[in-house]
Design a protein around this motif. Structure first.
Motif, PDB file in Angstrom:
ATOM      1  N   ILE A   1       0.829  -1.201   0.000  1.00  0.00           N
ATOM      2  CA  ILE A   1       0.000   0.000   0.000  1.00  0.00           C
ATOM      3  C   ILE A   1       0.864   1.252   0.000  1.00  0.00           C
ATOM      4  O   ILE A   1       0.611   2.218  -0.744  1.00  0.00           O
ATOM      5  N   GLY A   2       1.900   1.250   0.839  1.00  0.00           N
ATOM      6  CA  GLY A   2       2.783   2.410   0.921  1.00  0.00           C
ATOM      7  C   GLY A   2       3.486   2.704  -0.390  1.00  0.00           C
ATOM      8  O   GLY A   2       3.614   3.858  -0.806  1.00  0.00           O
ATOM      9  N   PHE A   3       3.970   1.660  -1.070  1.00  0.00           N
ATOM     10  CA  PHE A   3       4.671   1.848  -2.338  1.00  0.00           C
ATOM     11  C   PHE A   3       3.736   2.445  -3.384  1.00  0.00           C
ATOM     12  O   PHE A   3       4.113   3.365  -4.127  1.00  0.00           O
ATOM     13  N   LEU A   4       2.507   1.939  -3.435  1.00  0.00           N
ATOM     14  CA  LEU A   4       1.526   2.463  -4.388  1.00  0.00           C
ATOM     15  C   LEU A   4       1.171   3.910  -4.080  1.00  0.00           C
ATOM     16  O   LEU A   4       1.100   4.765  -4.985  1.00  0.00           O
ATOM     17  N   LEU A   5       0.931   4.218  -2.806  1.00  0.00           N
ATOM     18  CA  LEU A   5       0.573   5.585  -2.420  1.00  0.00           C
ATOM     19  C   LEU A   5       1.709   6.554  -2.713  1.00  0.00           C
ATOM     20  O   LEU A   5       1.483   7.701  -3.108  1.00  0.00           O
ATOM     21  N   PHE A   6       2.938   6.107  -2.515  1.00  0.00           N
ATOM     22  CA  PHE A   6       4.086   6.969  -2.805  1.00  0.00           C
ATOM     23  C   PHE A   6       4.163   7.267  -4.296  1.00  0.00           C
ATOM     24  O   PHE A   6       4.466   8.395  -4.701  1.00  0.00           O
ATOM     25  N   ASP A   7       3.884   6.265  -5.117  1.00  0.00           N
ATOM     26  CA  ASP A   7       3.844   6.491  -6.563  1.00  0.00           C
ATOM     27  C   ASP A   7       2.760   7.495  -6.931  1.00  0.00           C
ATOM     28  O   ASP A   7       2.971   8.391  -7.752  1.00  0.00           O
ATOM     29  N   VAL A   8       1.589   7.332  -6.348  1.00  0.00           N
ATOM     30  CA  VAL A   8       0.470   8.257  -6.627  1.00  0.00           C
ATOM     31  C   VAL A   8       0.828   9.668  -6.195  1.00  0.00           C
ATOM     32  O   VAL A   8       0.540  10.647  -6.895  1.00  0.00           O
ATOM     33  N   ALA A   9       1.492   9.789  -5.047  1.00  0.00           N
ATOM     34  CA  ALA A   9       1.903  11.113  -4.559  1.00  0.00           C
ATOM     35  C   ALA A   9       2.890  11.775  -5.509  1.00  0.00           C
ATOM     36  O   ALA A   9       2.974  13.013  -5.569  1.00  0.00           O
ATOM     37  N   LYS A  10       3.647  10.968  -6.268  1.00  0.00           N
ATOM     38  CA  LYS A  10       4.588  11.503  -7.243  1.00  0.00           C
ATOM     39  C   LYS A  10       3.944  11.753  -8.598  1.00  0.00           C
ATOM     40  O   LYS A  10       4.620  12.125  -9.553  1.00  0.00           O
ATOM     41  N   GLY A  11       2.633  11.531  -8.692  1.00  0.00           N
ATOM     42  CA  GLY A  11       1.930  11.788  -9.935  1.00  0.00           C
ATOM     43  C   GLY A  11       1.828  10.601 -10.862  1.00  0.00           C
ATOM     44  O   GLY A  11       1.418  10.743 -12.021  1.00  0.00           O
TER      45      GLY A  11
END
Length: 434
Positions: free
Chosen positions: A275-285
């Protein structure tokens, strides 16, 4: 031919000197522990084919078979080495001062002599020593297989086999002795590595970094990442997650509450990291991707490995999340450099192992920094430094030695055509086949 003769001679010798089964049943054996450890041993072996799919799906189609075979061949090479001398080097009678052992005596269990159905008070108090040896073998198998992701697509198969053998004997076995043998100096310093954060993941990560630097980038290297088969990646990640329950929970060496805690922490950290890896990607656009989910969950598995039996479930969520952020950043940073760690072994496994060993020193129940104890944490930092230098420097020297004996890098033409055809005369790509 020389290799075949050597193996034949050794196998004949084993008939006369190795032990297979005791004449009587050891009353100290706990049947529930044996059942769980038999299961765990099988689960950990499954991780190596899982890794093959995980790596194979990430690489170019022209190198899928060669990349997967590099994992599979480890199951054969390491299994034989382990029986002959590897188990002795890792868990044999310690060579070195009391509480400061460096490596095991290679003759203690040579050819599995005295490795049988009896318990061993210091290594396997409730299960047969032979079962303990086979469980530990599966860890030895997957460690060099992890390294292969760093030089996928450009290494000669015969040279890889030589490096794999040298790595097991001169890097993995001593490190396992330091960490897990009762006389190992890291263990007696109080360094906690429940299931291989240092022995497996840090060693593989630093060896991978050394390999990427030594071999240099692929000739067609670009910063663009175009995986060949994302379903393979997801299948491999799922197999790794499944097998990791044996990897971590099995390291309790019994069917008990510690194994249960390790299983809970393993699943929770992996889920949090995905979940964290996916959210970090989303936060980077970026859009949430299957690749990111697969990489994230594996990073979580790596990071919780040294801590699995020592921390509570809240700490496992924290470790998984932080490791996912750190590895995500490390992957992005690596992609901006000239270091061609093909499948980001060091950013994922190396950094995941480093994160895990640091936070084990922070959150380990009753002895961690969070409980007001400094000693464990400081020794973990020292262990990190020692293991990093030993595995990076030692692996770099082994790459050099291997390259003197057998050139490691394939010819430019072979690299361009792909290793599947040039090294194995096989192909995943239909138009390349006869």
């Amino acid at each position: 031919m020389i290799v075949l003769i050597s193996v034949t001679v050794l196998s004949l010798a084993a008939v006369f000197i190795s032990g297979v089964a005791p004449a009587t049943v050891d009353p100290k054996i706990v049947s529930g522990d044996v059942a769980w450890m038999l299961t765990s041993t099988a689960l950990v072996l499954l991780m190596t084919p899982g890794l093959a799919f995980f790596y194979g799906g990430m690489i170019q189609p022209k190198n899928i078979i060669s990349t997967m075979l590099q994992s599979f061949i480890a199951m054969g090479i390491v299994s034989v080495l382990w029986v002959v001398v590897g188990f002795s080097l890792a868990f044999g009678d310690s060579i070195g001062p009391e509480k400061y052992g460096f490596v095991g005596n290679p003759f203690t269990y040579f050819m599995f002599r005295n490795v049988n159905g009896l318990t061993n008070a210091s290594l396997a108090p409730t299960i047969p020593l032979a079962l303990f040896a086979m469980f530990q073998l599966k860890f030895a198998i997957i460690t060099p297989a992890l390294i292969t992701g760093s030089f996928a697509g450009r290494v000669r198969f015969s040279a890889y086999i030589l490096f794999l053998s040298l790595f097991i004997l001169f890097i993995y076995c001593p490190l396992a002795h330091w960490t897990w043998h009762p006389n190992g100096f890291l263990r007696n310093w109080g360094v906690l590595d429940f299931a291989g954060g240092t022995v497996v993941h840090m060693s593989a990560g630093f060896a991978a970094l050394a390999g990427a630097i030594f071999l240099g980038p692929r000739r067609d290297y670009t910063h663009a990442f175009n995986p060949a088969n994302i379903p393979f990646v997801l299948l491999g990640a799922g197999m790794l997650w499944f097998g990791w329950f044996g990897f971590n929970a099995g390291s309790a060496l019994g069917a008990n509450s510690v194994a249960t805690l390790a299983l809970v922490n393993t699943n929770t950290a992996s889920a949090a990291a995905m979940i964290g890896f996916l959210l970090f990607d989303v936060a980077k656009g970026r859009k949430p991707s299957a690749m990111s989910a697969a990489i994230g969950l594996v990073v979580g598995l790596v990071a919780i490995t040294p801590a699995a039996g020592y921390v509570n479930v809240g700490a496992s969520i924290f470790i998984g999340l932080v490791a996912s952020f750190i590895s995500n950043i490390a992957i992005s940073f690596r992609s901006g450099t000239s270091i061609d760690d093909t499948l980001d072994v060091f950013p994922a496994h190396g950094m995941g192992g480093i994160t895990g060993i640091i936070f084990t020193g922070v959150f380990a129940q009753n002895v961690g920094l969070a409980y007001g104890e400094w000693k464990t944490f400081l020794f973990h930092l020292l262990a990190l430094l020692i293991v990093g230098i030993f595995t990076f420097g030692g692996s770099f020297l082994l790459y050099k030695l291997t390259n003197v004996i057998l050139p490691m890098r394939v010819e430019p033409k072979d690299e361009r055509l792909g290793l599947d055809i040039t090294q194995h005369n096989e192909s995943y790509i239909p138009q390349y086949q006869d």
